[in-house]
Write an enzyme that holds these catalytic residues in place. Structure first.
Site, PDB file in Angstrom:
ATOM      1  N   ASN A 134       0.800  -1.230   0.000  1.00  0.00           N
ATOM      2  CA  ASN A 134       0.000   0.000   0.000  1.00  0.00           C
ATOM      3  C   ASN A 134       0.835   1.283   0.000  1.00  0.00           C
ATOM      4  O   ASN A 134       0.411   2.309  -0.506  1.00  0.00           O
ATOM      5  CB  ASN A 134      -1.001   0.003   1.154  1.00  0.00           C
ATOM      6  CG  ASN A 134      -0.354  -0.199   2.508  1.00  0.00           C
ATOM      7  OD1 ASN A 134       0.674  -0.857   2.635  1.00  0.00           O
ATOM      8  ND2 ASN A 134      -0.955   0.347   3.540  1.00  0.00           N
ATOM      9  N   LYS A 157      11.447  -8.908   1.677  1.00  0.00           N
ATOM     10  CA  LYS A 157      10.463  -9.676   0.904  1.00  0.00           C
ATOM     11  C   LYS A 157       9.273  -8.756   0.703  1.00  0.00           C
ATOM     12  O   LYS A 157       8.470  -8.535   1.604  1.00  0.00           O
ATOM     13  CB  LYS A 157      10.057 -10.939   1.667  1.00  0.00           C
ATOM     14  CG  LYS A 157       8.764 -11.608   1.160  1.00  0.00           C
ATOM     15  CD  LYS A 157       8.873 -12.063  -0.286  1.00  0.00           C
ATOM     16  CE  LYS A 157       7.614 -12.826  -0.709  1.00  0.00           C
ATOM     17  NZ  LYS A 157       6.474 -11.904  -0.981  1.00  0.00           N
ATOM     18  N   HIS A 158       9.192  -8.174  -0.498  1.00  0.00           N
ATOM     19  CA  HIS A 158       8.112  -7.233  -0.789  1.00  0.00           C
ATOM     20  C   HIS A 158       6.935  -7.962  -1.427  1.00  0.00           C
ATOM     21  O   HIS A 158       7.053  -9.106  -1.867  1.00  0.00           O
ATOM     22  CB  HIS A 158       8.620  -6.140  -1.730  1.00  0.00           C
ATOM     23  CG  HIS A 158       8.049  -4.778  -1.451  1.00  0.00           C
ATOM     24  ND1 HIS A 158       6.858  -4.600  -0.787  1.00  0.00           N
ATOM     25  CD2 HIS A 158       8.490  -3.517  -1.757  1.00  0.00           C
ATOM     26  CE1 HIS A 158       6.592  -3.304  -0.691  1.00  0.00           C
ATOM     27  NE2 HIS A 158       7.556  -2.632  -1.264  1.00  0.00           N
ATOM     28  N   ALA A 159       5.781  -7.277  -1.465  1.00  0.00           N
ATOM     29  CA  ALA A 159       4.583  -7.849  -2.064  1.00  0.00           C
ATOM     30  C   ALA A 159       4.797  -8.083  -3.555  1.00  0.00           C
ATOM     31  O   ALA A 159       5.528  -7.348  -4.227  1.00  0.00           O
ATOM     32  CB  ALA A 159       3.398  -6.912  -1.841  1.00  0.00           C
ATOM     33  N   GLU A 231       3.215  -5.360  12.697  1.00  0.00           N
ATOM     34  CA  GLU A 231       2.203  -4.316  12.485  1.00  0.00           C
ATOM     35  C   GLU A 231       1.160  -4.943  11.582  1.00  0.00           C
ATOM     36  O   GLU A 231       1.398  -5.118  10.389  1.00  0.00           O
ATOM     37  CB  GLU A 231       2.842  -3.064  11.864  1.00  0.00           C
ATOM     38  CG  GLU A 231       1.963  -1.812  12.028  1.00  0.00           C
ATOM     39  CD  GLU A 231       1.080  -1.542  10.844  1.00  0.00           C
ATOM     40  OE1 GLU A 231       0.102  -2.297  10.658  1.00  0.00           O
ATOM     41  OE2 GLU A 231       1.348  -0.586  10.108  1.00  0.00           O
ATOM     42  N   LEU A 232      -0.001  -5.309  12.164  1.00  0.00           N
ATOM     43  CA  LEU A 232      -0.951  -6.180  11.486  1.00  0.00           C
ATOM     44  C   LEU A 232      -2.262  -5.501  11.136  1.00  0.00           C
ATOM     45  O   LEU A 232      -3.287  -6.141  10.998  1.00  0.00           O
ATOM     46  CB  LEU A 232      -1.215  -7.421  12.351  1.00  0.00           C
ATOM     47  CG  LEU A 232       0.054  -8.181  12.772  1.00  0.00           C
ATOM     48  CD1 LEU A 232      -0.313  -9.393  13.610  1.00  0.00           C
ATOM     49  CD2 LEU A 232       0.892  -8.574  11.575  1.00  0.00           C
ATOM     50  N   CYS A 265      -3.230   1.263   6.872  1.00  0.00           N
ATOM     51  CA  CYS A 265      -3.401   0.536   8.136  1.00  0.00           C
ATOM     52  C   CYS A 265      -4.029   1.424   9.197  1.00  0.00           C
ATOM     53  O   CYS A 265      -4.877   0.975   9.970  1.00  0.00           O
ATOM     54  CB  CYS A 265      -2.052   0.020   8.632  1.00  0.00           C
ATOM     55  SG  CYS A 265      -1.289  -1.197   7.535  1.00  0.00           S
ATOM     56  N   GLU A 362     -11.076  -5.814   9.271  1.00  0.00           N
ATOM     57  CA  GLU A 362     -10.417  -4.639   8.708  1.00  0.00           C
ATOM     58  C   GLU A 362     -10.914  -4.428   7.287  1.00  0.00           C
ATOM     59  O   GLU A 362     -10.845  -5.342   6.453  1.00  0.00           O
ATOM     60  CB  GLU A 362      -8.895  -4.804   8.698  1.00  0.00           C
ATOM     61  CG  GLU A 362      -8.198  -3.589   8.113  1.00  0.00           C
ATOM     62  CD  GLU A 362      -6.680  -3.665   8.181  1.00  0.00           C
ATOM     63  OE1 GLU A 362      -6.041  -2.602   8.227  1.00  0.00           O
ATOM     64  OE2 GLU A 362      -6.151  -4.791   8.163  1.00  0.00           O
TER      65      GLU A 362
END
Length: 458
Positions: A134, A157-159, A231-232, A265, A362
């Site tokens: 994001n 490790k990116h999206a 951080e979820l 987030c 969420e």
């Protein structure tokens, strides 16, 4: 096992690029390179590290438009917001460069005449980072800059959908003169990446993701007695009390809910309004949301682009539909539009309750759930009625009372008369299922440090 990741332009649905995924031997090369670079970097003095991060800031400035355009193409953020993201990343690097000496200074606890005690913050090693799409640059650098400033290595490790941004960042670190491999990209199959936590050269993991993915990585880290920072996400309450400045609160709520197409987030996901002003607030909020300009994210006049992925849009639409089936009412939006891309309109729901998906889960997209509270105490109760606890906002004319009330809100941060935001000068992080640990400020700098005590007696 997948061999490549495909980047799709969410505004058009067209393929941008394909990126090969690393196999086991290639992954080992990245870990080995980071370990060698760490051995050099850990002994570097603070001045050298500060200079390196100033060069990184300069590099981000020099590549400003290229990076901003890449962000927009890969995840649909409007170009003006993408430019602001690059600016913020450069500020982050400069802030740490300017303050690093003070942030890492030794501490000297008073032990009286019993010798001298000194606490030094020493780096631990190479940290694995699993990051989301994001904010393709900010999320990464929010973790990487303090971790690396402390003397650690960093493997990203990116999206899948923002691999271009991952490699662009690696090139920025290389151009800024960091030791080769100290910042590395490890895009590989999930099992291979998770397996890195068994490697003694990896000392911990920092994760920004959903609860399920975060819990799995934390569990694996714990199995190997390694540090994790999570951080979820959240379902942040935006509380508006009866005495609040309505115009300011509505304007802030619009930004807090719909910026980045709601894919934040710390976005205001549950808007809780005192009953006496509920009708007036809703009317103004709907009208402000109605005029948000949706369109081509490369057009500077666009306020809101597409959601980053078609699958994410489908999940959001499902949350809305399930909530409506439970009794929520749609005042604006709520329908997937025809045409290419993964666009979803600004959507406003009222009549929502805590058990509906738009509140209990969420909502990572442009959906505002507006709830009514009887009074301040009831608003806090509703705000706390969530498994999440990342951030919150509270609007009131009585700042003193608002400040006291904030202490009763179960969140990692509470903003009184302001919208939630991340800033290098202050920590960010959550409680409950929003995770644990803190990023940014001196807290983030020391998360992956050994606070080593040296107590010397005569």
């Amino acid at each position: 096992m997948r061999t490549e990741a495909i980047s799709i332009n969410p505004a058009t649905g067209a393929e941008i690029a394909r990126y090969p995924m690393l196999d086991g031997p290639a992954l080992e090369q990245r870990v080995a390179a980071a370990s060698v670079a760490f051995a050099d970097w850990r002994t570097s003095d603070i001045k050298r590290r500060s200079q390196a991060f100033r060069r990184l800031a300069d590099t981000l400035d020099a590549r400003h438009e290229t990076l901003a355009r890449l962000i927009t193409l890969e995840m649909g953020k409007p170009i003006t917001a993408a430019r602001a993201e690059v600016d913020k990343c450069a500020w982050l690097a400069r802030w740490y460069a300017d303050n690093l000496i003070d942030l890492l200074a030794d501490e000297t606890p008073d032990v009286g005449g019993d010798g001298q005690a000194v606490v030094s913050y020493r780096p631990l090693g190479v940290v694995l980072a699993v990051m989301p799409w994001n904010f393709p640059l900010w999320q990464v650098l929010r973790a990487a800059v303090p971790i690396m400033c402390a003397g650690n290595g960093f493997l990203l490790k990116h999206a899948d959908n923002v691999q271009g941004s991952a490699w662009a960042l690696a090139e920025c670190f290389e151009a800024a003169g960091f030791p080769p491999g100290l910042f590395g990209v490890v895009h590989a199959d999930r099992a291979l990446v998770t397996g890195l936590l068994a490697d003694p050269r990896i000392v911990g993991v920092t994760v920004t993701a959903g609860v399920t993915a975060g819990a799995a990585l934390a569990s694996e880290a714990g199995r190997h007695i390694k540090k994790s920072l999570l951080e979820l996400g959240g379902s942040d309450p935006f509380i508006v009390l009866a005495d609040a400045d309505l115009d300011r609160a509505v304007a802030a709520a619009i930004d807090a809910r719909f910026q980045n197409c709601g894919q934040v987030c710390i976005a205001a996901k549950r808007i809780i309004v005192a009953a006496p002003i509920m009708e007036a607030f809703v009317a103004r909020f709907v009208e402000a949301a109605r005029v948000i300009r949706i369109g081509d994210p490369l057009d500077p006049a666009t306020d809101m682009g597409p959601m980053a992925r078609v699958r994410a849009r489908a999940e959001l639409d499902d949350q809305v539909r399930r909530s409506v089936a439970m009794g929520a009412r749609v005042l604006l939006g709520g329908e997937i539009p025809d045409g290419p891309g993964s666009y979803y309109p600004p959507t406003v729901l009222v009549g929502v309750t805590a058990d509906m998906p738009v509140c209990a889960e969420e909502t990572f997209g442009p959906v505002a759930a507006i709830m009514s509270a009887a009074d301040a105490e009831d608003a806090v109760r509703i705000g706390n009625d969530s498994v999440f606890g990342l951030s919150a906002a509270l609007w009131t004319a009585d700042v003193e009372a608002g400040t006291r009330l904030a202490l009763h809100i179960e969140a990692g941060a509470v903003f009184v008369n302001g919208m939630s935001a991340s800033d290098p000068r202050v920590p960010i992080g959550g409680v409950k299922q929003s995770g644990y640990g803190r990023e940014l400020s001196h807290f983030g700098l020391r998360e992956f440090c050994n606070a080593q005590l040296r107590w010397v007696r005569p």
